[in-house]
Motif scaffolding. Structure first.
Motif, PDB file in Angstrom:
ATOM      1  N   PRO A 107      22.900  73.022  19.384  1.00 45.56           N
ATOM      2  CA  PRO A 107      23.855  74.133  19.269  1.00 45.56           C
ATOM      3  C   PRO A 107      23.645  74.993  18.027  1.00 45.56           C
ATOM      4  CG  PRO A 107      24.911  72.032  18.737  1.00 45.56           C
ATOM      5  CD  PRO A 107      23.573  71.711  19.321  1.00 45.56           C
ATOM      6  N   ASP A 108      23.244  74.368  16.908  1.00 51.38           N
ATOM      7  CA  ASP A 108      23.102  75.129  15.667  1.00 51.38           C
ATOM      8  C   ASP A 108      21.908  76.067  15.700  1.00 51.38           C
ATOM      9  OD1 ASP A 108      25.325  73.876  14.482  1.00 51.38           O
ATOM     10  OD2 ASP A 108      24.110  72.138  13.990  1.00 51.38           O
ATOM     11  N   PRO A 362      22.646  59.083  19.566  1.00 50.14           N
ATOM     12  CA  PRO A 362      22.757  58.535  18.207  1.00 50.14           C
ATOM     13  C   PRO A 362      21.427  58.088  17.617  1.00 50.14           C
ATOM     14  CG  PRO A 362      24.479  57.655  19.632  1.00 50.14           C
ATOM     15  CD  PRO A 362      23.543  58.408  20.520  1.00 50.14           C
ATOM     16  N   LEU A 363      20.520  57.568  18.453  1.00 45.73           N
ATOM     17  CA  LEU A 363      19.235  57.097  17.959  1.00 45.73           C
ATOM     18  C   LEU A 363      18.455  58.206  17.263  1.00 45.73           C
ATOM     19  CD1 LEU A 363      17.263  54.710  17.829  1.00 45.73           C
ATOM     20  CD2 LEU A 363      16.350  55.435  20.041  1.00 45.73           C
ATOM     21  N   ASN A 364      18.720  59.455  17.628  1.00 42.26           N
ATOM     22  CA  ASN A 364      17.991  60.569  17.023  1.00 42.26           C
ATOM     23  C   ASN A 364      18.247  60.664  15.513  1.00 42.26           C
ATOM     24  OD1 ASN A 364      17.301  60.991  19.638  1.00 42.26           O
ATOM     25  ND2 ASN A 364      18.330  62.950  19.869  1.00 42.26           N
ATOM     26  N   LEU A 365      19.425  60.209  15.071  1.00 44.02           N
ATOM     27  CA  LEU A 365      19.700  60.189  13.638  1.00 44.02           C
ATOM     28  C   LEU A 365      18.725  59.274  12.907  1.00 44.02           C
ATOM     29  CD1 LEU A 365      23.605  60.043  13.394  1.00 44.02           C
ATOM     30  CD2 LEU A 365      22.121  61.890  12.622  1.00 44.02           C
ATOM     31  N   GLU A 366      18.418  58.140  13.520  1.00 54.57           N
ATOM     32  CA  GLU A 366      17.500  57.195  12.882  1.00 54.57           C
ATOM     33  C   GLU A 366      16.099  57.784  12.788  1.00 54.57           C
ATOM     34  OE1 GLU A 366      18.794  54.532  11.496  1.00 54.57           O
ATOM     35  OE2 GLU A 366      20.689  55.311  12.291  1.00 54.57           O
ATOM     36  N   TYR A 367      15.671  58.484  13.831  1.00 53.77           N
ATOM     37  CA  TYR A 367      14.363  59.124  13.778  1.00 53.77           C
ATOM     38  C   TYR A 367      14.312  60.181  12.677  1.00 53.77           C
ATOM     39  CZ  TYR A 367      13.531  57.042  18.406  1.00 53.77           C
ATOM     40  OH  TYR A 367      13.371  56.180  19.448  1.00 53.77           O
ATOM     41  N   GLN A 368      15.395  60.935  12.540  1.00 56.72           N
ATOM     42  CA  GLN A 368      15.422  61.978  11.526  1.00 56.72           C
ATOM     43  C   GLN A 368      15.496  61.384  10.118  1.00 56.72           C
ATOM     44  OE1 GLN A 368      18.330  65.067  12.497  1.00 56.72           O
ATOM     45  NE2 GLN A 368      17.780  64.977  14.655  1.00 56.72           N
ATOM     46  N   LYS A 369      16.264  60.302   9.953  1.00 56.77           N
ATOM     47  CA  LYS A 369      16.345  59.646   8.644  1.00 56.77           C
ATOM     48  C   LYS A 369      14.981  59.147   8.190  1.00 56.77           C
ATOM     49  CE  LYS A 369      21.144  58.024   9.001  1.00 56.77           C
ATOM     50  NZ  LYS A 369      22.012  56.830   9.207  1.00 56.77           N
ATOM     51  N   ASN A 501      15.787  68.392  11.632  1.00 53.14           N
ATOM     52  CA  ASN A 501      16.738  67.486  10.986  1.00 53.14           C
ATOM     53  C   ASN A 501      18.152  68.041  10.939  1.00 53.14           C
ATOM     54  OD1 ASN A 501      14.784  65.447  10.344  1.00 53.14           O
ATOM     55  ND2 ASN A 501      14.026  66.787   8.712  1.00 53.14           N
ATOM     56  N   ALA A 502      18.443  69.009  11.793  1.00 62.15           N
ATOM     57  CA  ALA A 502      19.773  69.642  11.779  1.00 62.15           C
ATOM     58  C   ALA A 502      20.879  68.643  12.069  1.00 62.15           C
ATOM     59  CB  ALA A 502      19.807  70.785  12.786  1.00 62.15           C
ATOM     60  N   PHE A 503      20.645  67.721  12.977  1.00 59.98           N
ATOM     61  CA  PHE A 503      21.648  66.708  13.334  1.00 59.98           C
ATOM     62  C   PHE A 503      21.952  65.828  12.129  1.00 59.98           C
ATOM     63  CE2 PHE A 503      22.499  62.894  16.378  1.00 59.98           C
ATOM     64  CZ  PHE A 503      23.863  63.089  16.267  1.00 59.98           C
ATOM     65  N   LEU A 504      20.932  65.417  11.405  1.00 64.41           N
ATOM     66  CA  LEU A 504      21.115  64.581  10.218  1.00 64.41           C
ATOM     67  C   LEU A 504      21.901  65.322   9.146  1.00 64.41           C
ATOM     68  CD1 LEU A 504      20.432  61.969   8.646  1.00 64.41           C
ATOM     69  CD2 LEU A 504      18.287  63.066   7.960  1.00 64.41           C
ATOM     70  N   GLN A 505      21.565  66.586   8.924  1.00 64.33           N
ATOM     71  CA  GLN A 505      22.261  67.372   7.905  1.00 64.33           C
ATOM     72  C   GLN A 505      23.720  67.585   8.278  1.00 64.33           C
ATOM     73  OE1 GLN A 505      19.764  70.839   7.748  1.00 64.33           O
ATOM     74  NE2 GLN A 505      17.990  69.682   7.013  1.00 64.33           N
ATOM     75  N   LYS A 506      23.978  67.819   9.557  1.00 61.37           N
ATOM     76  CA  LYS A 506      25.358  67.974  10.006  1.00 61.37           C
ATOM     77  C   LYS A 506      26.131  66.672   9.826  1.00 61.37           C
ATOM     78  CE  LYS A 506      26.180  70.210  13.874  1.00 61.37           C
ATOM     79  NZ  LYS A 506      26.320  70.533  15.303  1.00 61.37           N
ATOM     80  N   HIS A 508      25.566  64.325   7.637  1.00 65.71           N
ATOM     81  CA  HIS A 508      25.837  64.109   6.209  1.00 65.71           C
ATOM     82  C   HIS A 508      26.992  64.999   5.751  1.00 65.71           C
ATOM     83  CE1 HIS A 508      21.622  62.330   5.199  1.00 65.71           C
ATOM     84  NE2 HIS A 508      22.441  61.440   5.710  1.00 65.71           N
ATOM     85  N   ALA A 509      27.046  66.223   6.281  1.00 67.42           N
ATOM     86  CA  ALA A 509      28.096  67.158   5.878  1.00 67.42           C
ATOM     87  C   ALA A 509      29.473  66.687   6.320  1.00 67.42           C
ATOM     88  CB  ALA A 509      27.799  68.542   6.453  1.00 67.42           C
ATOM     89  N   CYS A 510      29.513  65.890   7.389  1.00 67.04           N
ATOM     90  CA  CYS A 510      30.788  65.439   7.958  1.00 67.04           C
ATOM     91  C   CYS A 510      31.245  64.113   7.355  1.00 67.04           C
ATOM     92  CB  CYS A 510      30.680  65.311   9.469  1.00 67.04           C
ATOM     93  SG  CYS A 510      30.421  66.874  10.325  1.00 67.04           S
ATOM     94  N   THR A 511      30.379  63.470   6.549  1.00 66.37           N
ATOM     95  CA  THR A 511      30.733  62.158   5.998  1.00 66.37           C
ATOM     96  C   THR A 511      31.001  62.245   4.513  1.00 66.37           C
ATOM     97  OG1 THR A 511      28.382  61.671   5.674  1.00 66.37           O
ATOM     98  CG2 THR A 511      29.391  60.936   7.724  1.00 66.37           C
TER      99      THR A 511
END
Length: 511
Positions: A107-108, A362-369, A501-506, A508-511
């Motif tokens: 979406p971003d 959710p697994l996509n966060l781990e790939y991006q990390k 890495n947009a999902f990871l950055q989002k 982090h911004a929400c936590t």
């Protein structure tokens, strides 16, 4: 609200396409939600034109002049085509809206090119857009309901949009239907893994089926459920109550855990002609196959026996596999799949390369990390043209050598002959053969061989694959330019790139 002139484009493919497969089957790949949105807009008093784009329509002429609003539905592989179309319609002063899987996954990125980007879409959201039909650039709005809606238009209400698309299909004509949304399973790479399972109204399903009997003697129906038959008894009751046995011909994607012999007898009685179960891996993801406690050779034996049993009841079976999972290493996963092909020759093997679609799972966060996501252009994220995750246990050339070897084995003359002999009915025989000799079999094999050659010879290509460079190799940009044809000139230059890495950055911004 003034009467709006609305265009809706369902991107079945990612650019102009006149191949035999496209001409024969693309019209059968139309999505349901564009038809639903078209119906909702008409019921709001708008003038609506819907085009299911199969690769041969001229979109500069398919929509009427002076459209106020254009909805585009796209999978990620068609995203860059969608971005070009949005730019074109913006030049004609139209407001543009993106829906479909790409809108949910990225979406971003999409809000940079569309006025509205839709996640879970309800009639209220569509009404909101119709009431505020205005440009939102430079950054569009992302709109999404809390969950997927099950309040969709009936087949009869959608028929005026279904029928013109079916007329484009010269042979088989599949009517798309939906019995459920979401999935009860939690496969970590899947877009539906976090979406709650909900079934549609079974009385409406029965009414839809009865309506189709007024249009066809024996309609072909493709269920678009992520996992068909979870509430098995209620589904089968709705079908059997709609009309006598043999009235319909169905295609569905289901899990092996649902496909017990008792269920298969009922599937066959109710007219199911094709089933697409997921095997996924010989080492993990066994919940959908009731094989969570077995792996390797033992799992091959168990699944082969199961698939052969399915083939005694259902004439067409496609088994789906994911290549490149983190649990895979060495030659064994590929060799085990060859053994499965030998033991279950009647099943058509469908191979997907491991792909992370933005924020789909959710697994996509781990790939991006872990920095493993590679910025392949969206155009190649179709589950086979690119694997955008650097494999954990393979070097790239070794991995593609193994993929090529498996693909060659799966579509060799020997395998095609055995599959042809093991398939009992004429239509499935033809489908298997056409898929093998067209883009899915021989076509992918040629692409993988060319890709391996480029990886071997081109240092810049290897640096991109290894995450050492973000510069997109010309090998890929030239393919996009060729595939988009006249639409290449409308593609914004920035649209070839996206933030992996947009999902990871989002997050982090929400936590």
């Amino acid at each position: 609200m003034k009467t709006l002139k609305i265009g809706i484009i369902d991107l079945v493919c990612k650019g102009p396409n006149n191949t035999l497969w496209a001409q024969t089957m693309h019209a059968n790949l139309a999505s349901i939600m564009p038809q639903v949105v078209a119906t909702w807009c008409e019921q709001e008093g708008c003038s609506v034109t819907l085009v299911s784009y199969t690769g041969k329509e001229d979109l500069t002429k398919a929509l009427p002049d002076g459209v106020d609003l254009v909805f585009i539905s796209a999978f990620t592989q068609a995203a860059q085509f969608a971005y070009a179309l949005s730019n074109f319609f913006h030049s004609r002063k139209a407001v543009t809206v993106l829906g479909g899987p790409h809108a949910r996954c990225y979406p971003d990125d999409a809000v940079q090119y569309f006025d509205y980007v839709l996640g879970f879409t309800t009639r209220n959201i569509i009404s909101e857009i119709l009431n505020n039909c205005s440009r939102q650039q430079p950054v569009g709005q992302f709109l999404s309901a809390a969950k997927q809606t099950i309040e969709l238009s009936s087949v009869e209400e959608r028929w005026k949009f279904i029928e013109p698309t079916l007329k484009k299909a010269p042979l088989l004509k599949f009517v798309p239907m939906l019995g459920s949304v979401g999935c009860p399973y939690t496969c970590p790479f899947c877009i539906d893994s976090t979406v709650p399972y909900q079934s549609m109204n079974f009385d409406l399903i029965k009414t839809d089926l009865q309506f189709l009997l007024t249009k066809f003697k024996s309609p072909w129906i493709a269920w678009h459920d992520p996992n068909f038959g979870v509430r098995f008894g209620e589904y089968m009751n709705a079908i059997s109550e709609a009309a006598p046995p043999g009235s319909f011909r169905f295609v569905a994607e289901s899990s092996l855990s649902i496909l017990t012999e008792d269920h298969l007898k009922i599937f066959r009685q109710n007219g199911f002609k094709a089933l697409l179960p997921g095997v996924e891996s010989w080492y993990e993801l066994g919940n959908k196959s009731r094989a969570s406690n077995i792996t390797g050779e033992e799992k091959v034996n168990r699944i082969s026996e199961h698939v052969n049993m399915i083939l005694r009841y259902i004439p067409y079976v496609q088994t789906n596999f994911v290549l490149g999972l983190d649990s895979d290493s060495g030659a064994d996963p590929f060799e085990l799949t060859k053994r499965f092909i030998d033991r279950s020759p009647g099943a058509f093997p469908g191979y997907s390369l491991l792909t992370a679609f933005g924020e789909a799972a959710p697994l996509n966060l781990e790939y991006q990390k872990s920095g493993r996501v590679i910025p392949f252009p969206f155009h190649f994220l179709d589950n086979h043209s690119a694997m955008n995750i650097k494999p954990r246990n393979y070097e790239w050339i070794d991995f593609y050598n193994k993929v090529i070897n498996l693909t060659s084995y799966s579509f060799s003359a020997r395998a095609l002959y055995r599959r042809f002999k093991a398939t009992p009915e004429r239509t499935p025989k033809w489908m298997n053969l056409m898929r093998a000799i067209s883009s899915e079999g021989y076509g992918r094999l040629r692409f993988y061989q060319k890709l391996r050659q480029k990886l071997t010879e081109d240092k810049a290509m290897r640096r991109f694959f290894n995450g050492e460079s973000n510069e997109i190799p010309s090998f890929y940009t030239s393919i996009i330019k060729k595939d988009l044809g006249i639409w290449w000139d409308w593609l914004p230059k920035s649209a070839l790139h996206h933030d992996v890495n947009a999902f990871l950055q989002k997050n982090h911004a929400c936590t």
